[in-house]
Design a protein around this motif. Structure first.
Motif, PDB file in Angstrom:
ATOM      1  N   UNK A  49      -9.104 -49.743   8.539  1.00  0.00           N
ATOM      2  CA  UNK A  49      -9.319 -50.038   7.125  1.00  0.00           C
ATOM      3  C   UNK A  49      -8.938 -48.835   6.262  1.00  0.00           C
ATOM      4  N   UNK A  50      -9.335 -47.638   6.672  1.00  0.00           N
ATOM      5  CA  UNK A  50      -9.001 -46.421   5.916  1.00  0.00           C
ATOM      6  C   UNK A  50      -7.495 -46.189   5.894  1.00  0.00           C
ATOM      7  N   UNK A  55      -2.456 -46.183   2.852  1.00  0.00           N
ATOM      8  CA  UNK A  55      -1.023 -46.463   2.780  1.00  0.00           C
ATOM      9  C   UNK A  55      -0.681 -47.625   1.856  1.00  0.00           C
ATOM     10  N   UNK A  56      -1.694 -48.229   1.232  1.00  0.00           N
ATOM     11  CA  UNK A  56      -1.439 -49.321   0.295  1.00  0.00           C
ATOM     12  C   UNK A  56      -0.725 -48.839  -0.960  1.00  0.00           C
ATOM     13  N   UNK A  57      -0.899 -47.585  -1.286  1.00  0.00           N
ATOM     14  CA  UNK A  57      -0.286 -47.020  -2.491  1.00  0.00           C
ATOM     15  C   UNK A  57       1.129 -46.523  -2.162  1.00  0.00           C
ATOM     16  N   UNK A  94      -5.752 -37.319   3.676  1.00  0.00           N
ATOM     17  CA  UNK A  94      -6.580 -36.477   4.556  1.00  0.00           C
ATOM     18  C   UNK A  94      -7.805 -37.246   5.036  1.00  0.00           C
ATOM     19  N   UNK A  95      -8.455 -37.963   4.134  1.00  0.00           N
ATOM     20  CA  UNK A  95      -9.654 -38.732   4.510  1.00  0.00           C
ATOM     21  C   UNK A  95      -9.327 -39.790   5.560  1.00  0.00           C
ATOM     22  N   UNK A  96      -8.120 -40.332   5.487  1.00  0.00           N
ATOM     23  CA  UNK A  96      -7.681 -41.325   6.479  1.00  0.00           C
ATOM     24  C   UNK A  96      -7.121 -40.647   7.730  1.00  0.00           C
ATOM     25  N   UNK A 124      -2.488 -40.926  13.784  1.00  0.00           N
ATOM     26  CA  UNK A 124      -3.574 -41.557  13.031  1.00  0.00           C
ATOM     27  C   UNK A 124      -3.243 -43.004  12.655  1.00  0.00           C
ATOM     28  N   UNK A 125      -1.989 -43.404  12.842  1.00  0.00           N
ATOM     29  CA  UNK A 125      -1.601 -44.793  12.594  1.00  0.00           C
ATOM     30  C   UNK A 125      -2.070 -45.725  13.711  1.00  0.00           C
ATOM     31  N   UNK A 126      -2.548 -45.172  14.814  1.00  0.00           N
ATOM     32  CA  UNK A 126      -2.931 -45.973  15.980  1.00  0.00           C
ATOM     33  C   UNK A 126      -3.893 -47.119  15.660  1.00  0.00           C
TER      34      UNK A 126
END
Length: 106
Positions: A6-7, A12-14, A54-56, A76-78
């Motif tokens: 979710x994070x 990456x939605x922006x 960074x938070x994600x 972190x995309x995993x």
């Protein structure tokens, strides 16, 4: 959906954040000033976007004197990839069933 995925999705939605992440992934570590030159937005805006990344856990940073250097963390995309794989398998199964049904109907 797992919280980590979710994070990542939200970060990456922006489109600006996606562009920053892609810039770091393709070109390696860069300073905030270098990222700002390519971002098309102000330095404070770039810094805010980098904070979300960074938070994600999509980027990490290190300080060197007065400069902050950022680098991408593609691993972190995993969680997002895993979520997409799950639904990819779901839809492949559905399409296989549909194909089987259509063949039986002929």
């Amino acid at each position: 959906m797992p919280a980590a995925a979710d994070h990542v999705f939200k970060a990456l939605a922006d489109p600006t954040r996606r562009a920053l992440f892609e810039q770091l992934t393709r070109h390696g570590e860069q300073t905030v000033h270098a990222l700002t030159r390519h971002a098309g937005v102000s330095q404070p805006a770039v810094s805010k976007h980098l904070t979300v990344l960074k938070r994600a856990r999509l980027v990490k940073h290190r300080r060197e004197g007065r400069e902050t250097h950022y680098h991408a963390q593609p691993d972190a995309l995993a969680p997002m990839v895993n979520w997409l794989d799950l639904y990819g398998a779901f839809w492949r199964e559905r399409f296989d069933r549909l194909e089987s049904l259509l063949k039986r109907m002929n």
